[in-house]
Design an enzyme around this catalytic site. Structure first.
Site, PDB file in Angstrom:
ATOM      1  N   ASP A  22      88.422  78.755  91.105  1.00 42.71           N
ATOM      2  CA  ASP A  22      87.569  79.867  90.665  1.00 42.71           C
ATOM      3  C   ASP A  22      86.765  79.399  89.460  1.00 42.71           C
ATOM      4  O   ASP A  22      87.244  78.594  88.654  1.00 42.71           O
ATOM      5  CB  ASP A  22      88.436  81.069  90.270  1.00 42.71           C
ATOM      6  CG  ASP A  22      87.679  82.394  90.384  1.00 42.71           C
ATOM      7  OD1 ASP A  22      88.053  83.239  91.203  1.00 42.71           O
ATOM      8  OD2 ASP A  22      86.688  82.581  89.622  1.00 42.71           O
ATOM      9  N   LYS A  33      81.593 100.074 100.036  1.00 39.84           N
ATOM     10  CA  LYS A  33      80.693  98.916 100.098  1.00 39.84           C
ATOM     11  C   LYS A  33      80.448  98.496 101.553  1.00 39.84           C
ATOM     12  O   LYS A  33      79.314  98.237 101.955  1.00 39.84           O
ATOM     13  CB  LYS A  33      81.344  97.781  99.301  1.00 39.84           C
ATOM     14  CG  LYS A  33      80.925  96.385  99.644  1.00 39.84           C
ATOM     15  CD  LYS A  33      81.550  95.394  98.685  1.00 39.84           C
ATOM     16  CE  LYS A  33      82.866  94.809  99.156  1.00 39.84           C
ATOM     17  NZ  LYS A  33      82.763  93.773 100.176  1.00 39.84           N
ATOM     18  N   CYS A  92      86.354  98.056  98.849  1.00 38.77           N
ATOM     19  CA  CYS A  92      85.822  97.716 100.180  1.00 38.77           C
ATOM     20  C   CYS A  92      85.204  98.861 100.972  1.00 38.77           C
ATOM     21  O   CYS A  92      84.132  98.689 101.543  1.00 38.77           O
ATOM     22  CB  CYS A  92      86.930  97.100 101.013  1.00 38.77           C
ATOM     23  SG  CYS A  92      87.507  95.541 100.342  1.00 38.77           S
TER      24      CYS A  92
END
Ligand code: NAI
Length: 480
Positions: A33, A275, A272
């Site tokens: 990341d 969206k 989620c």
């Protein structure tokens, strides 16, 4: 040894890779990341996300075949299979703003893969993306490939936060989409071989790329639709004297409908559902399917309506004003067993109450005070971003305090709003809470967790979504 690298150490990348590492001891898994504090946390005793069972899985394989690193390029270069599990929030400006997925993070990950690769790779879409993203990614990779062969697979993740480890150990299905060419089929087989370590063959579904991408959006849209359907029914129950739990039970017994996802609540949240539906709406509009787009928009609109309805109930019950009144908010996360607050309905409810000048005392067992303050002071468009990508310059809201337990939150309050279904809220000593509150004392149960009769006997005026109304509430003005 097969090497896997996953770009994105978030709610999906972290748990999915930890489970792959646990179930496939002969595969090396590195999660990378760009956000260093997250990597530091993954390498510490205090993992960056709360998820039941996750600590145990990570402890078993971290340092053996599971690694977390900020050295993104090195590990991508070395990998045979690269999962991309970066965030794909809704675009906030430009073409498709407010609906389309923002693929900035995805595109920069794809360009980086093309830049650093020296050997053939399978690139796996783990993030939820619009249909046809794989094609765009394929173009980025092949136009920058220097002769390297990239195969793109779509392998959307169906885990739910709060039950991620359980879902990953025992998935209803694993979906792998790929090209219908021999190379595409070979890549599908390679990923199938990874999951076959613990997932029965009949649960691994292989499709073409577009079906896999669309199935993920469709699955979330259908799940959110069930919640909006039962929530729409809850309003009707309150108007007619029906009990939404009885209605849910009765319809859920129909095997064609089934019992899951039929609990009425203050609304759905999480990063989620909204969206992905908006994304679906955008795809429909781009393809000239405005009626279909409108159909899915309704699911989001009912969700907004449910939050507004709840706020209106609170305000109208309390003599039509909450100005200067202390209200305890129990639960802020979008569901129990997670500390995630992205799109949590608690934000809309709290902002609604603050709009009427309430004083809020908030308790959530997993959400830190800074995050609550930041969420409440943010613009809606920022809310599906992970905490570290949200603006830091938000000012603390004076009428909001965050406290360490439910009793403290409710002390001296006029009302309590339960906004997350944490188990501990079912077993609180409500008599003790009642004794320390202003009277009349109200409980507004946004998750249907309390024993209504018991609370009424104590003396509370209780509102529970979709349940027959308290005599007090029946005489209040319309709420919608
Ligand atoms: P997240 O926001 O928790 O994690 C994404 C991570 O990717 C962040 O830590 C970010 O720093 C990192 N990142 C972004 N660009 C990067 C780059 N170029 N290189 C390296 N790292 C980069 O997101 P989350 O929740 O894990 O979601 C990831 C994807 O999975 C999204 O598309 C989401 O829609 C999907 N999904 C999420 C589920 C959930 O329950 N959270 C469930 C199923 C799918």
């Amino acid at each position: 040894m097969v090497k896997i690298c996953c770009i994105g150490a978030g709610y999906v990348g972290g748990p999915t890779m930890a489970v792959i590492a646990l179930k496939c001891p002969k595969i090396e898994v590195v999660v990378v990341d760009i956000f260093e504090p997250r990597i530091i946390a993954w390498n510490s005793d205090q993992l960056p996300i709360y998820e039941p069972g996750l600590d145990d899985v990570v402890k078993q394989c971290r340092g053996k075949n599971l690694f977390f690193s900020k050295d993104v390029e090195k590990h991508v270069a070395e990998a045979d299979i690269v999962f991309v599990s970066v965030n794909t929030p809704t675009k906030t400006q430009g073409l498709g703003a407010g609906k389309a997925a923002d693929l900035t993070y995805w595109e920069s990950a794809a360009r980086m893969i093309a830049d650093v690769s020296k050997s053939d790779k399978i690139v796996v879409e783990k993030s939820t993306v619009p249909v046809k993203t794989a094609e765009a990614i394929e173009k980025i990779l092949t136009h920058n490939s220097k002769g390297i062969n990239f195969q793109i697979l779509s392998n959307p993740e169906f885990l739910a936060e709060g039950t991620a480890i359980q879902d990953l150990f025992n998935p209803d299905r694993v979906l792998i989409g790929g090209r219908e060419t021999p190379e595409g089929q070979k890549a599908i087989q390679a990923l199938k071989d990874v999951y076959a370590h613990w997932v029965p063959a009949e649960r691994i579904i292989c499709t073409n790329l577009w079906s896999a991408e669309l199935s993920k959006l469709a699955a979330n849209a259908f799940l959110a639709q069930r919640i909006s359907s039962v929530n729409a029914m809850s309003a009707l129950c309150e108007a007619t004297g029906a009990d939404v739990s009885e209605v849910s039970h009765a319809i859920g017994k129909d095997t064609r409908i089934g019992p899951k996802f039929l609990n009425a609540s203050v609304g759905f949240g999480g990063s989620c559902f909204q969206k992905d539906i908006l994304n679906l709406v955008y795809i429909c509009e781009c393809n000239g399917l405005s009626e279909v787009a409108n159909y899915w928009k309704q699911v989001v609109q009912v969700n907004e309506y449910q939050k507004t309805r709840f706020v209106n109930r609170v305000v109208s019950s309390m003599f039509n004003t909450v100005s200067g009144k202390k209200i305890a908010i129990l639960g802020f996360a979008f569901k129990k067993d997670t500390g995630d607050t992205r799109e949590t309905p608690a934000i809309g409810v709290c902002q609604g109450l603050l709009g009427d000048k309430a004083i809020l005392s908030i308790y959530d067992p997993q959400v830190p005070q800074e995050l609550i303050q930041r969420d409440l002071s943010m613009h809606k468009s920022e809310l599906d971003k992970p905490p570290h990508l949200r603006p830091v310059n938000s000012v603390a809201i004076e009428q909001v305090t965050c406290v360490g337990d439910a009793y403290e939150a409710a002390k001296g309050a006029h009302g309590i709003c339960i906004l997350t279904e944490w188990d501990e809220f079912k077993t609180l000593d409500y008599k003790k809470i009642y004794n320390n509150m202003n009277k009349p004392a109200f409980v507004f149960d946004g998750r249907n967790v309390v024993d209504i009769e018991k609370l009424r006997q104590i003396g509370f005026i209780v509102y529970s979504i979709g349940k027959p109304l308290d005599a007090w509430l029946k005489d209040m003005p319309a709420v919608a």
